[in-house]
Design a protein around this motif. Structure first.
Motif, PDB file in Angstrom:
ATOM      1  N   LEU A 105      -0.155   1.532  12.048  1.00  0.00           N
ATOM      2  CA  LEU A 105       0.168   0.180  11.591  1.00  0.00           C
ATOM      3  C   LEU A 105      -0.701  -0.243  10.418  1.00  0.00           C
ATOM      4  O   LEU A 105      -0.239  -0.896   9.486  1.00  0.00           O
ATOM      5  CB  LEU A 105       0.012  -0.809  12.744  1.00  0.00           C
ATOM      6  CG  LEU A 105       1.031  -0.693  13.860  1.00  0.00           C
ATOM      7  CD1 LEU A 105       0.688  -1.655  14.987  1.00  0.00           C
ATOM      8  CD2 LEU A 105       2.434  -0.935  13.348  1.00  0.00           C
ATOM      9  N   PHE A 106      -1.978   0.163  10.423  1.00  0.00           N
ATOM     10  CA  PHE A 106      -2.878  -0.165   9.317  1.00  0.00           C
ATOM     11  C   PHE A 106      -2.398   0.478   8.020  1.00  0.00           C
ATOM     12  O   PHE A 106      -2.305  -0.185   6.983  1.00  0.00           O
ATOM     13  CB  PHE A 106      -4.301   0.288   9.634  1.00  0.00           C
ATOM     14  CG  PHE A 106      -5.231   0.176   8.469  1.00  0.00           C
ATOM     15  CD1 PHE A 106      -5.675  -1.067   8.051  1.00  0.00           C
ATOM     16  CD2 PHE A 106      -5.651   1.307   7.786  1.00  0.00           C
ATOM     17  CE1 PHE A 106      -6.528  -1.177   6.957  1.00  0.00           C
ATOM     18  CE2 PHE A 106      -6.499   1.204   6.705  1.00  0.00           C
ATOM     19  CZ  PHE A 106      -6.946  -0.041   6.288  1.00  0.00           C
ATOM     20  N   PHE A 107      -2.064   1.772   8.068  1.00  0.00           N
ATOM     21  CA  PHE A 107      -1.614   2.449   6.854  1.00  0.00           C
ATOM     22  C   PHE A 107      -0.234   1.975   6.419  1.00  0.00           C
ATOM     23  O   PHE A 107       0.061   1.944   5.223  1.00  0.00           O
ATOM     24  CB  PHE A 107      -1.647   3.966   7.036  1.00  0.00           C
ATOM     25  CG  PHE A 107      -3.036   4.514   6.966  1.00  0.00           C
ATOM     26  CD1 PHE A 107      -3.769   4.451   5.793  1.00  0.00           C
ATOM     27  CD2 PHE A 107      -3.639   5.065   8.082  1.00  0.00           C
ATOM     28  CE1 PHE A 107      -5.060   4.937   5.718  1.00  0.00           C
ATOM     29  CE2 PHE A 107      -4.923   5.564   8.026  1.00  0.00           C
ATOM     30  CZ  PHE A 107      -5.634   5.496   6.838  1.00  0.00           C
ATOM     31  N   LEU A 108       0.601   1.581   7.356  1.00  0.00           N
ATOM     32  CA  LEU A 108       1.889   0.999   6.998  1.00  0.00           C
ATOM     33  C   LEU A 108       1.685  -0.330   6.276  1.00  0.00           C
ATOM     34  O   LEU A 108       2.341  -0.606   5.268  1.00  0.00           O
ATOM     35  CB  LEU A 108       2.757   0.810   8.241  1.00  0.00           C
ATOM     36  CG  LEU A 108       4.138   0.229   7.997  1.00  0.00           C
ATOM     37  CD1 LEU A 108       4.992   1.212   7.209  1.00  0.00           C
ATOM     38  CD2 LEU A 108       4.804  -0.110   9.320  1.00  0.00           C
ATOM     39  N   LEU A 109       0.783  -1.153   6.773  1.00  0.00           N
ATOM     40  CA  LEU A 109       0.476  -2.420   6.112  1.00  0.00           C
ATOM     41  C   LEU A 109      -0.121  -2.178   4.726  1.00  0.00           C
ATOM     42  O   LEU A 109       0.235  -2.855   3.756  1.00  0.00           O
ATOM     43  CB  LEU A 109      -0.495  -3.232   6.973  1.00  0.00           C
ATOM     44  CG  LEU A 109      -0.893  -4.595   6.432  1.00  0.00           C
ATOM     45  CD1 LEU A 109       0.297  -5.541   6.435  1.00  0.00           C
ATOM     46  CD2 LEU A 109      -2.026  -5.172   7.248  1.00  0.00           C
ATOM     47  N   LEU A 110      -1.002  -1.187   4.611  1.00  0.00           N
ATOM     48  CA  LEU A 110      -1.601  -0.848   3.325  1.00  0.00           C
ATOM     49  C   LEU A 110      -0.540  -0.355   2.343  1.00  0.00           C
ATOM     50  O   LEU A 110      -0.538  -0.736   1.163  1.00  0.00           O
ATOM     51  CB  LEU A 110      -2.664   0.222   3.531  1.00  0.00           C
ATOM     52  CG  LEU A 110      -3.640   0.465   2.405  1.00  0.00           C
ATOM     53  CD1 LEU A 110      -4.526  -0.759   2.195  1.00  0.00           C
ATOM     54  CD2 LEU A 110      -4.490   1.668   2.723  1.00  0.00           C
ATOM     55  N   LEU A 111       0.390   0.446   2.820  1.00  0.00           N
ATOM     56  CA  LEU A 111       1.477   0.937   1.976  1.00  0.00           C
ATOM     57  C   LEU A 111       2.381  -0.197   1.515  1.00  0.00           C
ATOM     58  O   LEU A 111       2.781  -0.252   0.346  1.00  0.00           O
ATOM     59  CB  LEU A 111       2.289   1.984   2.737  1.00  0.00           C
ATOM     60  CG  LEU A 111       3.425   2.653   1.983  1.00  0.00           C
ATOM     61  CD1 LEU A 111       2.883   3.513   0.850  1.00  0.00           C
ATOM     62  CD2 LEU A 111       4.248   3.492   2.927  1.00  0.00           C
TER      63      LEU A 111
END
Length: 61
Positions: free
Chosen positions: A21-27
């Protein structure tokens, strides 16, 4: 049916899902910033170029 020993709240997320979820938000944030920058370039293509990088032509009559 198997019941959990303690009720889990919606804030409890396992580590793998948290990273995903963190990397999805960052993307998504990176994509949003890129879209905004591209839209600014399309709207005003010469606004991003500083005037010191090109010289005005001298017209001699």
């Amino acid at each position: 049916m198997d019941q959990q020993a303690h009720p889990s709240s919606w804030l409890e997320v396992d580590v793998d899902l948290g990273f995903a979820l963190f990397f999805l938000l960052l993307l998504c944030l990176f994509l949003f910033v890129t879209i905004v920058r591209c839209a600014q370039t399309v709207i005003d293509p010469y606004g991003a170029i500083s005037t010191s990088t090109y010289q005005e032509e001298q017209i001699n009559n």
